[in-house]
Design an enzyme around this catalytic site. Structure first.
Site, PDB file in Angstrom:
ATOM      1  CG  HIS A   1      -0.505   0.000   2.366  1.00  0.00           C
ATOM      2  ND1 HIS A   1       0.497  -1.048   3.245  1.00  0.00           N
ATOM      3  CD2 HIS A   1      -0.392   0.997   3.594  1.00  0.00           C
ATOM      4  CE1 HIS A   1       0.535  -0.469   4.319  1.00  0.00           C
ATOM      5  NE2 HIS A   1       0.110   0.592   4.718  1.00  0.00           N
TER       6      HIS A   1
ATOM      7  CG  HIS B   1       0.010   4.211   4.843  1.00  0.00           C
ATOM      8  ND1 HIS B   1      -0.587   3.484   5.510  1.00  0.00           N
ATOM      9  CD2 HIS B   1      -0.691   5.353   4.353  1.00  0.00           C
ATOM     10  CE1 HIS B   1      -1.848   3.849   5.780  1.00  0.00           C
ATOM     11  NE2 HIS B   1      -1.966   4.988   4.964  1.00  0.00           N
TER      12      HIS B   1
ATOM     13  CG  ASP C   1       4.998   2.956   7.309  1.00  0.00           C
ATOM     14  OD1 ASP C   1       4.015   3.291   6.755  1.00  0.00           O
ATOM     15  OD2 ASP C   1       4.858   2.061   8.226  1.00  0.00           O
ATOM     16  CG  HIS C   2       4.216   0.186   4.149  1.00  0.00           C
ATOM     17  ND1 HIS C   2       4.130  -1.403   4.710  1.00  0.00           N
ATOM     18  CD2 HIS C   2       3.711   0.864   5.329  1.00  0.00           C
ATOM     19  CE1 HIS C   2       3.677  -1.110   5.820  1.00  0.00           C
ATOM     20  NE2 HIS C   2       3.500   0.328   6.178  1.00  0.00           N
TER      21      HIS C   2
ATOM     22  CG  HIS D   1      -3.916  -0.064   6.592  1.00  0.00           C
ATOM     23  ND1 HIS D   1      -3.992   0.388   8.012  1.00  0.00           N
ATOM     24  CD2 HIS D   1      -2.824   0.247   6.003  1.00  0.00           C
ATOM     25  CE1 HIS D   1      -2.641   1.011   7.978  1.00  0.00           C
ATOM     26  NE2 HIS D   1      -1.922   1.078   6.963  1.00  0.00           N
TER      27      HIS D   1
ATOM     28  CG  ASP E   1       0.646  -1.442   7.919  1.00  0.00           C
ATOM     29  OD1 ASP E   1       1.775  -2.364   7.962  1.00  0.00           O
ATOM     30  OD2 ASP E   1       0.792  -0.223   7.566  1.00  0.00           O
TER      31      ASP E   1
ATOM     32  CG  HIS F   1       4.158  -2.112  11.253  1.00  0.00           C
ATOM     33  ND1 HIS F   1       4.919  -0.779  11.431  1.00  0.00           N
ATOM     34  CD2 HIS F   1       3.385  -1.648  10.275  1.00  0.00           C
ATOM     35  CE1 HIS F   1       4.493  -0.034  10.470  1.00  0.00           C
ATOM     36  NE2 HIS F   1       3.622  -0.446   9.728  1.00  0.00           N
TER      37      HIS F   1
HETATM   38 FE    FE Z   1       2.552   0.639   8.096  1.00  0.00          FE
HETATM   39 ZN    ZN Z   2      -0.006   1.374   6.329  1.00  0.00          ZN
END
Ligand code: FE
Ligand code: ZN
Length: 254
Positions: free
Chosen positions: A55, A57, A59-60, A113, A132, A170
């Site tokens: 996805h 985001h 942090d990905h 998400h 996530d 995570h």
């Molecule tokens: Fe994440």
């Molecule tokens: Zn995420």
């Protein structure tokens, strides 16, 4: 055999590197950052073939641009996320198959998400990269989807073989487990799992991967049908999706 390497980065993210020694192809799942991935590639003498994003985001996808620029890899992500995936090359939709040498992964769409969230299931290798959507004893927060959508998405993962190894993005297990115990305090397997997880975390060791089997026994978001859980949250005999919705709300406030 696919080689899987797990890189802990940022506060609690995991990046995964997959390498097929036969074809010498390598993929990275959700590179939050580029440098640790470049370091491993150099150390192993691997050439990066693909980035697989679950996805959009940051942090990905934070490492997408630099990795693409430095390795010439192809960026694969959900077609619907094209405008918000840095370096986007190839869009995939539910049911598509991507290959790494002779290994193949089916793309499963899991909105909730985010609207475009996808997971990668290497059925023959028994591996699931679930981003996530699903965590150890938890699930992703609902940023762009409804509880109903997330519940539907989780039903797809629940139906995978129990031995499937879950590689989530995570390390949230301790906090998730603390919440899980509030809704199912008498679940013996949950209690035992928490002891194990506390021991691992005390040594800074990962608690991921998990398996579908372990999640069926301990993840409250997989356990809407537990009568003990329904009793704790005062939702006895409610529809599973309504039980799920309530657990998600309680977790958000936890
Ligand atoms: Fe994440
Ligand atoms: Zn995420």
């Amino acid at each position: 055999m696919l080689t899987v390497l797990q890189l802990p980065v940022l506060n609690d993210n995991y990046i995964y590197l997959l390498h097929d020694p036969v074809s010498a192809e390598t993929a990275v799942v959700d590179p939050a950052v580029a440098q640790p991935v470049l370091d491993i590639l150099e150390q192993k003498g691997w050439r990066l073939t693909y980035i697989l994003n679950t996805h959009h985001h940051s942090d990905h996808v934070g490492g997408n641009s630099e990795l693409k620029q430095k390795t010439g890899c192809t960026v694969i992500a959900a077609l619907s996320d094209q405008p918000r995936i840095p370096g986007f090359d190839r869009g995939v939709v539910d049911g598509d198959v991507i290959t790494l040498g002779r290994h193949s992964a089916k793309v499963i769409s899991t909105p909730g998400h985010t609207s475009g969230h996808i997971v990668y299931h290497f059925a023959d290798d028994n591996l699931l990269f679930c981003g996530d959507t699903l965590f150890v004893m938890g699930c992703g927060r609902l940023f762009e989807g409804t509880a109903e959508q997330m519940w539907q998405s989780l039903q797809k993962l629940k139906a995978l073989p129990e031995s499937t190894q879950l590689y989530c993005a995570h390390e949230y297990s301790q906090a998730n487990g603390r919440f899980a115990l509030t809704v199912e305090p008498d679940n013996r397997q949950l209690q035992q799992r928490m002891e194990m997880i506390n021991q691992l975390r005390a040594q800074h060791l990962p608690t991921v991967p998990s398996t579908i089997e372990q999640e069926l026994a301990t993840n409250p978001f997989f356990r809407e049908d537990s009568s003990a859980l329904q009793k704790t949250i005062h939702k006895i005999n409610n529809r599973p999706v309504d039980v799920f919705t309530e657990i998600r709300l309680l977790k958000d406030r936890f």
